[in-house]
Design an enzyme around this catalytic site. Structure first.
Site, PDB file in Angstrom:
ATOM      1  CE1 TYR A 147      -3.118   3.007   0.524  1.00 45.89           C
ATOM      2  CE2 TYR A 147      -2.502   3.048   2.842  1.00 45.89           C
ATOM      3  CZ  TYR A 147      -3.167   3.611   1.782  1.00 45.89           C
ATOM      4  OH  TYR A 147      -3.877   4.773   1.948  1.00 45.89           O
TER       5      TYR A 147
ATOM      6  CG  ASP B  37      -3.808   2.169  -3.370  1.00 45.20           C
ATOM      7  OD1 ASP B  37      -3.356   2.757  -4.376  1.00 45.20           O
ATOM      8  OD2 ASP B  37      -4.600   2.702  -2.578  1.00 45.20           O
TER       9      ASP B  37
ATOM     10  CG  HIS C  90      -9.405   1.625  -3.818  1.00 48.22           C
ATOM     11  ND1 HIS C  90      -8.230   1.830  -4.501  1.00 48.22           N
ATOM     12  CD2 HIS C  90      -9.444   2.594  -2.861  1.00 48.22           C
ATOM     13  CE1 HIS C  90      -7.592   2.871  -3.998  1.00 48.22           C
ATOM     14  NE2 HIS C  90      -8.315   3.352  -2.992  1.00 48.22           N
TER      15      HIS C  90
END
Length: 632
Positions: A157, A197, A298
């Site tokens: 992330y 991500d 998301h």
């Protein structure tokens, strides 16, 4: 085999959406995703607050990384189905510096060597200093490295650029990740899967406004985009495998700003990726996104691996053999959640310090056999309440003597007596007696000039951007503090007009009720309440409580939509109107952020007006109408 990645934006938020709200345990949610390896980002939890069913979801091996100091922030997880994808090794963090206790032995480590700051050119911070180590980069719970035999999976992330100060942190994290992958590929000859991500858009095609000429011309000037462009094939070693199946697909987005309802018009970006090294490409069968699955800002993304691959030599290799799977499945690596002290029975329970050794031993051994099932993914637990429940809690409660038993054991009876109501709620000062009911006019009387210190404070200057997108929808506004009442000396001319209009309206209502502005019945016999025109009185009251009519935006001439400021600050709770049309590619974000010739008027315009200003304009219009009618 399917590998799935999803930024869930909070493990406690996900079960509030369909179909995830139909499952009582985390295992059901994972099964519904229909993947063998599931990677989550933004868990927004902590080890102490992690529910047991989330930490140990049935037949899944689970691995977590949480921030060292920020609870409920960031955090990632990897769930691997033990029947099909049992991992060989696992490490927390990307740099290899995060170690459990005791530290991983050499045979437990994935790599013999790890990135070092002196091997790469890092960005200096605000003080101009280059980081001497990677501890700060790995301390926010942003990376997990899992060895599955055929490939090394890195779930990340990556940081977002929330400010200028975070740009250096973001870029250094990218460079650390790149160096770790380089060592795995070049020095250890391993295949790598990087997913999660990444918080970067790869090309203009991956951005909702990437088609605009101004954005396309300067797209790769941002350092993060330039780095990502160099890291991806054909310039770099990593292949954006999902995009390779959909090379020209538009609207291929994985993240939307839900605060401005951008998902309705697919006004988003693609910042979630699954990247693979070239040696894994023969194994990739398919890849796509799942925008129809809700539960976060998301959407999930996935790739499917083939069951077997035929090499150029004619040899056929099965995926299960390439991943070194065994029957029965092997035990997971030591950092798996099942080996944490709180879940493995190694954590000493509280009763061990207050009871006989035999009882403590029995409570410890039975701590997982007599447990009631804790609530799964519940928001009822406060953040500070631990999620681990032991049988010793119930056993200690059973050993606690009842009041009857206490008296038999010789304990003194309680001497506490309930206080009378007047002793608890009474006051030494007598309440001021109010004679009669206060008139509504008393609430509209002109405020007197204050001589207190608070009146001399300068008012805050509030700058309002042309677009007001970061507020959530609401239809209510209630003043919550006395400081919301303005000082007459600091009012603008428009605000003074508003106050005067309210005062005149209060005078009419007071006159209609036969009272003066102090709420005392009027002594004048010329205007008794019974002689007032009921129609006029009703109209005055209706005008006072009439709701604010939505104004029309200037571009489309359509009724605007009311929102409420939820962001902390001086404007919190205030309401405003903006254009009711949804956002979309090229919507009007204001002159400072959007060129006029790139505005698409099919979407939201930059109309913005505070509700107080709308009310003032409405009252002034009513006043003009009343004056003109009286004159005629």
């Amino acid at each position: 085999m399917r590998i799935l990645s999803w930024n869930i934006n909070g493990i406690r938020t996900l079960p509030k959406y369909h179909p995830w709200n139909s499952f009582t345990l985390c295992e059901g949610i994972l099964d519904e995703l229909k993947a063998d390896i599931i990677c989550f980002q933004e868990m927004k939890s902590s080890r102490a607050n992690l529910p047991r069913d989330v930490a140990l979801p049935g037949h899944y091996n689970s691995f977590f990384s949480f921030p060292a100091s920020k609870g409920g922030y960031s955090g990632i997880a990897v769930y691997a189905d033990s029947r099909t994808a049992a991992p060989l090794k696992a490490e927390e963090g990307v740099s290899g510096r995060l170690q459990p206790q005791p530290p991983l032995r050499e045979e437990e480590r994935i790599s013999p060597s790890y990135p070092h700051p002196h091997d790469i050119s890092l960005y200096p911070d605000e003080q101009g200093e280059v980081p001497a180590n990677f501890e700060a980069l790995d301390a926010e719970g942003r990376g997990l490295v899992i060895d599955f035999g055929l490939f090394v999976l890195i779930n990340v992330y990556c940081p977002n650029e929330t400010s200028e100060a975070r740009l250096a942190f973001k870029m250094n994290y990218h460079l650390m990740l790149q160096e770790r992958v380089r060592k795995l590929v070049e020095e250890e000859h391993r295949e790598v899967v990087v997913l999660g991500d990444i918080n970067v858009t790869a090309t203009p095609l991956d951005h909702c406004d990437g088609h605009l000429p101004s954005n396309r011309a300067a797209f790769y000037e941002h350092p993060a985009r330039a780095w990502f462009h160099r890291w991806l094939s054909p310039k770099g070693p990593m292949t954006d495998v999902i995009r390779s199946f959909w090379p020209e697909r538009r609207g291929f987005y994985t993240c939307w700003n839900t605060k401005i309802q951008a998902r309705e018009t697919n006004y988003g970006t693609r910042i979630d990726y699954i990247l693979v090294t070239k040696g894994l490409l023969p194994w990739i069968q398919h890849g796509d996104i799942q925008p129809s699955l809700k539960g976060s800002d998301h959407c999930p993304i996935y790739i499917d691996l083939r069951d077997e691959v035929t090499l150029e030599s004619g040899e056929t290799i099965k995926l299960r053999d390439a991943m070194k799977q065994t029957v029965p499945p092997r035990e997971p690596p030591r950092i798996a959640a099942k080996f944490w002290d709180e879940f493995s029975g190694k954590q000493t329970v509280l009763s061990a310090f207050f009871s006989k050794p035999e009882l403590a031993k029995a409570s410890l051994s039975d701590s997982h056999s007599t447990l009631p099932t804790p609530p799964a993914l519940s928001d009822d637990l406060p953040p500070s309440q631990p999620a681990v429940v032991t049988a010793s809690t119930a056993m200690t409660a059973q050993l606690k003597p009842t009041p009857t038993q206490s008296s038999k054991l010789g304990s003194a009876p309680s001497t506490h007596k309930r206080r009378p109501p007047e002793a608890v709620f009474g006051s030494t000062k007598k309440r001021k007696q109010v004679k009669g009911q206060a008139s509504i006019a008393s609430f509209f009387s002109k405020p007197t000039t204050s001589t207190s210190a608070s009146a001399s404070k300068p008012r805050d200057v509030i700058e309002i951007e042309d677009d007001a997108p970061s507020f959530s929808t609401s239809n209510t506004f209630t003043p919550t503090h006395a400081s919301d009442i303005p000082d007459p000396q600091t009012l603008s001319p428009a605000e003074q007009d508003q106050l005067d209009a309210d005062y005149r309206l209060a005078c009419e209502l007071a006159k209609a009720d036969g009272a003066d502005l102090d709420g005392v019945p009027s002594s004048s016999p010329s205007a008794p309440a019974s002689s007032q025109d009921p129609t006029q009185k009703k109209a005055a009251w209706s005008e006072l409580f009439a709701p604010v009519q939505a104004p029309k935006c200037l571009v489309h001439g359509e009724p605007a939509k009311m929102y409420t400021v939820n962001k902390q600050g001086p404007n919190k709770g205030k309401t405003f109107f903006i254009c009711s049309r949804p956002v979309g590619p090229g919507y009007d974000k204001g002159k400072s952020e959007r060129l006029r010739d790139e505005v698409d008027h099919r979407y939201r315009c930059n109309y913005f007006k505070w509700t107080s200003d709308v009310r003032k304009a409405s009252l002034r219009e009513r006043e003009r109408t009343r004056t003109s009618s009286q004159g005629s």
